[in-house]
Structures are given as structure tokens and as C-alpha cells.
Write an enzyme that holds these catalytic residues in place. Structure first.
Site, PDB file in Angstrom:
ATOM      1  N   GLY A  44     -41.827  41.138-116.476  1.00 41.52           N
ATOM      2  CA  GLY A  44     -40.880  40.340-117.428  1.00 41.52           C
ATOM      3  C   GLY A  44     -40.492  41.755-118.387  1.00 41.52           C
ATOM      4  O   GLY A  44     -41.292  42.244-118.659  1.00 41.52           O
ATOM      5  N   GLY A  46     -37.997  41.256-120.769  1.00 47.02           N
ATOM      6  CA  GLY A  46     -37.332  40.827-122.154  1.00 47.02           C
ATOM      7  C   GLY A  46     -38.161  41.695-123.248  1.00 47.02           C
ATOM      8  O   GLY A  46     -38.589  42.820-123.060  1.00 47.02           O
ATOM      9  N   ALA A  48     -40.927  41.193-125.109  1.00 48.37           N
ATOM     10  CA  ALA A  48     -42.091  41.574-125.145  1.00 48.37           C
ATOM     11  C   ALA A  48     -42.539  42.487-123.674  1.00 48.37           C
ATOM     12  O   ALA A  48     -43.127  43.704-124.127  1.00 48.37           O
ATOM     13  CB  ALA A  48     -43.088  40.273-124.846  1.00 48.37           C
ATOM     14  N   HIS A 270     -35.129  22.092-130.867  1.00 49.93           N
ATOM     15  CA  HIS A 270     -34.175  23.040-131.633  1.00 49.93           C
ATOM     16  C   HIS A 270     -33.237  22.072-132.392  1.00 49.93           C
ATOM     17  O   HIS A 270     -32.425  21.337-131.600  1.00 49.93           O
ATOM     18  CB  HIS A 270     -33.505  24.060-131.096  1.00 49.93           C
ATOM     19  CG  HIS A 270     -33.004  25.303-132.336  1.00 49.93           C
ATOM     20  ND1 HIS A 270     -31.953  24.789-133.049  1.00 49.93           N
ATOM     21  CD2 HIS A 270     -33.347  26.462-132.584  1.00 49.93           C
ATOM     22  CE1 HIS A 270     -31.747  25.940-133.665  1.00 49.93           C
ATOM     23  NE2 HIS A 270     -32.580  26.850-133.339  1.00 49.93           N
ATOM     24  N   SER A 288     -27.382  28.686-133.972  1.00 53.39           N
ATOM     25  CA  SER A 288     -28.392  29.355-134.421  1.00 53.39           C
ATOM     26  C   SER A 288     -28.780  28.576-135.691  1.00 53.39           C
ATOM     27  O   SER A 288     -27.984  28.158-136.539  1.00 53.39           O
ATOM     28  CB  SER A 288     -27.921  30.893-135.195  1.00 53.39           C
ATOM     29  OG  SER A 288     -28.894  31.288-136.151  1.00 53.39           O
ATOM     30  N   ARG A 334     -37.970  22.937-137.930  1.00 52.82           N
ATOM     31  CA  ARG A 334     -37.242  22.602-136.764  1.00 52.82           C
ATOM     32  C   ARG A 334     -37.624  21.241-136.458  1.00 52.82           C
ATOM     33  O   ARG A 334     -36.932  20.257-136.095  1.00 52.82           O
ATOM     34  CB  ARG A 334     -37.203  23.486-135.643  1.00 52.82           C
ATOM     35  CG  ARG A 334     -36.539  24.911-135.972  1.00 52.82           C
ATOM     36  CD  ARG A 334     -36.796  25.909-134.972  1.00 52.82           C
ATOM     37  NE  ARG A 334     -35.985  27.134-135.204  1.00 52.82           N
ATOM     38  CZ  ARG A 334     -35.765  28.047-134.380  1.00 52.82           C
ATOM     39  NH1 ARG A 334     -36.412  28.201-133.074  1.00 52.82           N
ATOM     40  NH2 ARG A 334     -34.907  29.191-134.537  1.00 52.82           N
ATOM     41  N   GLU A 428     -43.521  34.772-125.449  1.00 50.81           N
ATOM     42  CA  GLU A 428     -43.785  33.279-125.374  1.00 50.81           C
ATOM     43  C   GLU A 428     -44.360  32.800-124.065  1.00 50.81           C
ATOM     44  O   GLU A 428     -44.604  31.503-124.038  1.00 50.81           O
ATOM     45  CB  GLU A 428     -42.333  32.798-124.905  1.00 50.81           C
ATOM     46  CG  GLU A 428     -42.118  31.431-125.073  1.00 50.81           C
ATOM     47  CD  GLU A 428     -40.472  30.659-124.971  1.00 50.81           C
ATOM     48  OE1 GLU A 428     -40.480  29.712-125.065  1.00 50.81           O
ATOM     49  OE2 GLU A 428     -39.787  31.830-124.931  1.00 50.81           O
TER      50      GLU A 428
END
Length: 639
Positions: A44, A46, A48, A270, A288, A334, A428
Site C-alpha cells: 500500500g 497511500g 501510511a 459520514h 467535506s 459524524r 486505516e
């Protein structure tokens, strides 16, 4: 309920304020000459993954980075819009490391590990300094100082942002740092590879098995440690804010090799997404949370309202978040904001009979002018206009909650190591620091904290303390892994039924959203488990994958991911069924008080981690007790 010795969180002793610094000093180091002898795999790329690969490469380790896309810049981190939290207190409004720590613990409904959250709050300030040094174009005040704005679940302004493109700009920074290491030969980048197995040798993670998505070739890669940074699993709902390529597959394969899966039922809805507009839709678009700084959320006070927003007088508008939660108003967390929107729509107060509420900027435009609002949110307004055909400068946005982030994931200890020694999990993909609900603008913070400021220390300590004999891909464990992957692919390709992968994914998504989405019930979860069992049965008997496995085959890719989602969906429902309380985004209708989540701290103040027992047996539920020595367990209130 079983307590398992494998769930040793390895939390150091001492005061929480100095715990991380003291722990770093006590860790063993690997000297520069020896670092060159060790290889780390990062799956991965991204935020992280890229930050971890860049950091480990900079330190002198040999790194192999694996990306499912043709470029790391397509990682889903690019989609994050609103900002990244850090306890800098630039606004002089009362923020501090302790307040960020407390807001995160409270926001997660007291279902996160104190030590990890405090560390996250501590290193947040260094993240901003690092990103500024990389050239990330954070918004600035007229005098040149970095600007901040507010986000849900906090009463201070601690969110740094780059208009509505914060994730994209941060990813460019991490990507650039990683590509510098690629250029000098410290990082080998493997694009268009999908991890399909973890290779465990002598009880330790020593490599991975991947499929080359362009050629279909199954490859083996060895290392001294493995990092999974492959994101979350919201696509189990089919419709979510995640990119279509986001998948649970890497984490799920690790789960099947011995990595416990923690809190799978903790998923975030969300509150600010563009509503579903048709059955042919394949994903949802996030608006957002930063928009709730200036936008006001409302519905008509009249049930079954048919008038357009402009025709509803002010006296007949219910600004329900401001009414119910006067202290936080439109910046309620949220999970709270999402539930209220669902409740009002279910009661018949939705926009013109739709599952939607209004997000209105009329007052903000009147106060600051259209130019100022455009400066803050212009690209988001443009995106909304393009998708809906409606101008949000002239009429309110229509929004509705949607699946977004997942707080559950692979269980990790304080070192971010899973129950497979040598396999670390970042961002995540791990069960994270967010408890049962993530505060807005904390995903980017956690991903970069793990990659830049935690893993470089903890992986080094693991390598320094572990006997790691040299392994090659000729070892039997690598060959067995490769054979198992090829057998699974052969099995999928040879079902030769009549239904498409998409039809199964969509069917699963409907069940998950209806029965394990914004609210859950005992009866609904039991029904879901039965329905998912039937979906699984038909999937393995009636799936059809066109093409060949030895070439580019998108349907084969999706089939493997959906097979994993079916198994994950069943575990999510089992986890939600076992957790007989409401906390954060996990809302069991049987456990509520005045419409709010009602926790049971006596029975469920713990992490639930599930152990794989083989395909013929259900997973076993293990627990890690959560202790709160620095914050007081309290009923969460934003009123």
C-alpha cells in the site's frame, strides 16, 4: 468471552505524558551498517504506506513497496478533502496535546486505547512541520502563518487544510519523499500488484505472495518485516465514499494467516455526502465535513414537505443540529449528525420526500461574501455543481449520510504489530486509534503518524530483538503460499455460472446497509447473517468470470475482493450482534437513551478481536480490556 494471551498490547509503564519518549529511548537500535542488510515490505502506498516506505528507505533499510495502481498517486488518500488535525494551538483558543487526546477518546465513545491516542496527539505537531518542509501548500493567513479551521467533535480550531484538496497535497508530499528513495535505489516500487497472501516462516511474517495484475503472474517476495497499509473496508457496503479499487483483501488474507481482526462492526457513516441518485450508481461522493464550518444543516418543520428550499420561510426551518446540540451545533461529531439526519428523513422530514437534508450557505455568503466562501470551498462547490447540476451558491446543497471510514481492522499492539510477529499494520488497515467513531480530519493524522513517526522506531526495535535467518522464495512456505493462491484463482475461474461479480457485490451491499449500516437490531443482524450465507453459497456456484487468469482481468480482481467482502460482512454482523451496547457509529436500536447511544462499560469496555480458525469453523472472539487512567469514563454529550 475469552481473554487471549496473544492480545498483549505491550503498553509501556509510566506517565502517559512521557510514555512514548521514554519508550523510544529504551528501544534497541539498528546501526546504519546493519540496516543495509535488512529488507522491509510495505503493501500500500497511500499516506501510511508511502510515508513508511520513505522513512524506512531514508534510514537505510531496503524497502519493497507494492501498489495496486499504476501510480501511488492514485491511492485513496488523495480523496480526503477537509484537513488534518494537529495540536499546535496556533489560534490560541485553548488547544493542547491533552485536549486533542481527550477529544479523540471522547469522540470514539471511550472505545480506544489511551496510550496509542496520546501518542497520536503528541506526534501530530511534528507531522505539520514535516509536511510544511516538503512544500505542502497549507492555507495561510494574510501574514503568512498557517490557517486553521474547526471540525466536528471539537470546540477549537486545530485543522490544517489545503482548500478541499488536503489529502491530495499531503499524498504528493509523501509520494515525493518515497520517490526520492526510489530514485536513489533504497525503495523498489512494484506497481499493479495485489497482495493475496502473507508468507509466515517459523512463526514470523517473512514475505508476501502477489498477483501481477497486468500479466496474471503470481510472484513471491521475501523480507525481514512486512507492513500492511492497505486502507479500510467500507466497500463492503457496495455504495460508499471509497474508490472502487479499495478492498479488504490484503488484511483479510493476513487475518486468515493468524492476524486477529478487531472491532469489524465499527464503521463510520459520514453525514455530508451527495445522496444516492439511482440503482446504476457505483460509488458515492463525499462533501467535506469542513463545509459544516459555514454551512447550516436544516429540514422543513413540516412533514412531507413539497416546496423548494427558497419557498420555505425561515420560521418553518428546523436547524436541528443547532437545536439539539447547542454547544457544538453543526459541528457535532459524524456519528451523531448522521443519526439525526436519518431519523428526520425516516420520520418524513427529508427534502421533498427524499433521503436528504439541506446544507445551506446563505447566511455565510451574506456575512463574508461569495468570494470568501469560494476561496475556502470553491473546488467542493464546483464538484457539487458538476455532479448534481445545482449551484450551491444560489441554493442549499442536498446531503445524506454514507459509509466512509472504518475504525475496525487488524488488531495491533502499541508497536503497531499484529498477532503475526513481524507483520505491522498502519493507517486505516489497523483497528486504529479512533475507537467507535473517528473525528473528522484525524485519518490523515493517523496515517502519517504511523508511517513517519511510529513504525521507523518499532520496526527497528523488532529487527534488533529478533533472530532473522536468511530466507529466500525457494523455501517451502513460499511455494505453498503460491500454490494456495493459484488454487483459489483456479477455483474462481472455474465456477462458470451465470451471474456477474457486480450483481453479488450489490446484493451484499444492500444487506449490509439495511441490516448493519447506520443502525442495527438483534433481529436484523441475525437475518443478515442468514442472507449473507445464501449469497456466499450462490457466489461459489453461480459466479461467471469472463477472460483468462493469465492476463489483465478486472472481473477476476473484483471477484477475489467480493469473496473476501462476503466473509467479512458475516463477521461484521456477528461482531455487531455480540456487542450488546451502542457506542459511536455502532448503534444498536435496543440500546439507546433519548435517541443517543447507550454504552455498557461494565460488559463491553474492551476491544473485540476475532481469531481465524479455518474455513470450516467460525472465528473465536477474544478481548483486550480497555483501561482509562487519564480520562474519566463518561456519557458522551455534545449538548
Amino acid at each position: 468471552m475469552t481473554t487471549n494471551s496473544k492480545l498483549d498490547s505491550k503498553i509501556p509503564g509510566g506517565p502517559i505524558e512521557t510514555m512514548w519518549e521514554d519508550y523510544k529511548f529504551k528501544m534497541k537500535l539498528v546501526n546504519p551498517a546493519n540496516k543495509k542488510k535488512h529488507t522491509v515490505i510495505v503493501v500500500g502506498t497511500g499516506l501510511a504506506g508511502a510515508s513508511a516506505a520513505a522513512s524506512m528507505g531514508e534510514m537505510g533499510y531496503k524497502v519493497k513497496a507494492f501498489c495496486v495502481h499504476e501510480s501511488p498517486r492514485r491511492a485513496h488518500s488523495v480523496a480526503a478533502q477537509g484537513g488534518i488535525n494537529a495540536a499546535k494551538n496556533y489560534q490560541n483558543d485553548g488547544d493542547s496535546v491533552h485536549r486533542l487526546f481527550y477529544d479523540t477518546i471522547k469522540g470514539g465513545d471511550f472505545r480506544a486505547r489511551e496510550a496509542n491516542v496520546h501518542r497520536l496527539a503528541e506526534v501530530s505537531t511534528s507531522i505539520i512541520d514535516t509536511c510544511v518542509a516538503q512544500g505542502v501548500p497549507f492555507a495561510r493567513e494574510y501574514g503568512g502563518t498557517l490557517s486553521n479551521r474547526s471540525f466536528g467533535g471539537a470546540q477549537v480550531s486545530r485543522t490544517f487544510y489545503a482548500r478541499g484538496q488536503t489529502g491530495q497535497q499531503l499524498l504528493i508530499g509523501a509520494y515525493s519523499a518515497m520517490m526520492r528513495q526510489v530514485d536513489i535505489g533504497q525503495v523498489d516500487l512494484y506497481t499493479r500488484r495485489e497482495m493475496l497472501d502473507v508468507v509466515v516462516v517459523d512463526g514470523k511474517a517473512r514475505g508476501i505472495t502477489v498477483r501481477n495484475l497486468l500479466t496474471g503472474e503470481i510472484e513471491s517476495h521475501e523480507a525481514d518485516a512486512v507492513v500492511l497499509a492497505t486502507g479500510g473496508y467500507s466497500n463492503v457496503f457496495y455504495l460508499s465514499t471509497n474508490a472502487m479499487a479499495c478492498a479488504v483483501t490484503a488484511a483479510w488474507k493476513a487475518h486468515k494467516k493468524g492476524s486477529f481482526f478487531a472491532n469489524p462492526c465499527y464503521t463510520q457513516i459520514h453525514p455530508t455526502c451527495i445522496p444516492v441518485h439511482g440503482e446504476s450508481q457505483s460509488k458515492l461522493t463525499l462533501m467535506s465535513e469542513s463545509l459544516r464550518n459555514d454551512g447550516r444543516v436544516w429540514v422543513s418543520k413540516n412533514k412531507n414537505e413539497t416546496r423548494a428550499a427558497k419557498d420555505i420561510p425561515e420560521s418553518e426551518r428546523d436547524y436541528y443540529l443547532e437545536r439539539i446540540y447547542p454547544s457544538f451545533g453543526n459541528l457535532a461529531p459524524r456519528d451523531v449528525a448522521s443519526r439525526q439526519a436519518k431519523f428526520l428523513c425516516d420520520e418524513g422530514f427529508g427534502v421533498q420526500g427524499q433521503s436528504a437534508v439541506y446544507l445551506d450557505f446563505k447566511d455565510a455568503i451574506g456575512r463574508y461574501g461569495e468570494d470568501k466562501i469560494s476561496e475556502r470551498y470553491g473546488n467542493l462547490f464546483q464538484m457539487y455543481d458538476k455532479i448534481t447540476g445545482e449551484n450551491p451558491y444560489k441554493m442549499p446543497m442536498k446531503i445524506y449520510p454514507a459509509p466512509h471510514y472504518t475504525m475496525g481492522g487488524l488488531w495491533v499492539d502499541y508497536n503497531l504489530m499484529s498477532t503475526i510477529p513481524g507483520m505491522f499494520v498502519a493507517g486505516e488497515a489497523n483497528f486504529s486509534d479512533h475507537g467507535a467513531n473517528r473525528l473528522g480530519a484525524s485519518a490523515l493524522m493517523q496515517g502519517l503518524a504511523d508511517g513517519y513517526f511510529v513504525l521507523p522506531y518499532t520496526i527497528g526495535d523488532y529487527i534488533a530483538n529478533t533472530k532473522l535467518d536468511k530466507v529466500t522464495t525457494d523455501k517451502v512456505e513460499f511455494k505453498d503460499s503460491k500454490n494456495a493462491v493459484e488454487t483459489e484463482i483456479h477455483k474462481l475461474m472455474n465456477i462458470k455460472g451465470a451471474r456477474t461479480v457486480e450483481s453479488f457485490h450489490k446484493q451484499l451491499g444492500h444487506v449490509m446497509w439495511d441490516k448493519c449500516g447506520m443502525s442495527r437490531t438483534d433481529a436484523g443482524l441475525k437475518e443478515a447473517i442468514t442472507q449473507i450465507g445464501k449469497i456466499k453459497e450462490e457466489f461459489w456456484h453461480n459466479l461467471r468470470i469472463p477472460g483468462d487468469a493469465t492476463e489483465l482481468n478486472n472481473e477476476l480482481e473484483k471477484a477475489g475482493r467480493v469473496a473476501d467482502y462476503i466473509e467479512l460482512g458475516e463477521l461484521m454482523c456477528r461482531d455487531a450482534l455480540e456487542r450488546k451496547e451502542s457506542c459511536g457509529g455502532h448503534f444498536r436500536e435496543e440500546y439507546q437513551e433519548n435517541g443517543e447511544a447507550k454504552r455498557d462499560d461494565e460488559k463491553f469496555c474492551h476491544v473485540a478481536a476475532w481469531e481465524w480458525n479455518g474455513s470450516s469453523k467460525p472465528q473465536t472472539r477474544q478481548t483486550e480490556e480497555l483501561k482509562f487512567d487519564n480520562v474519566k469514563l463518561a456519557t458522551r454529550s455534545y449538548k
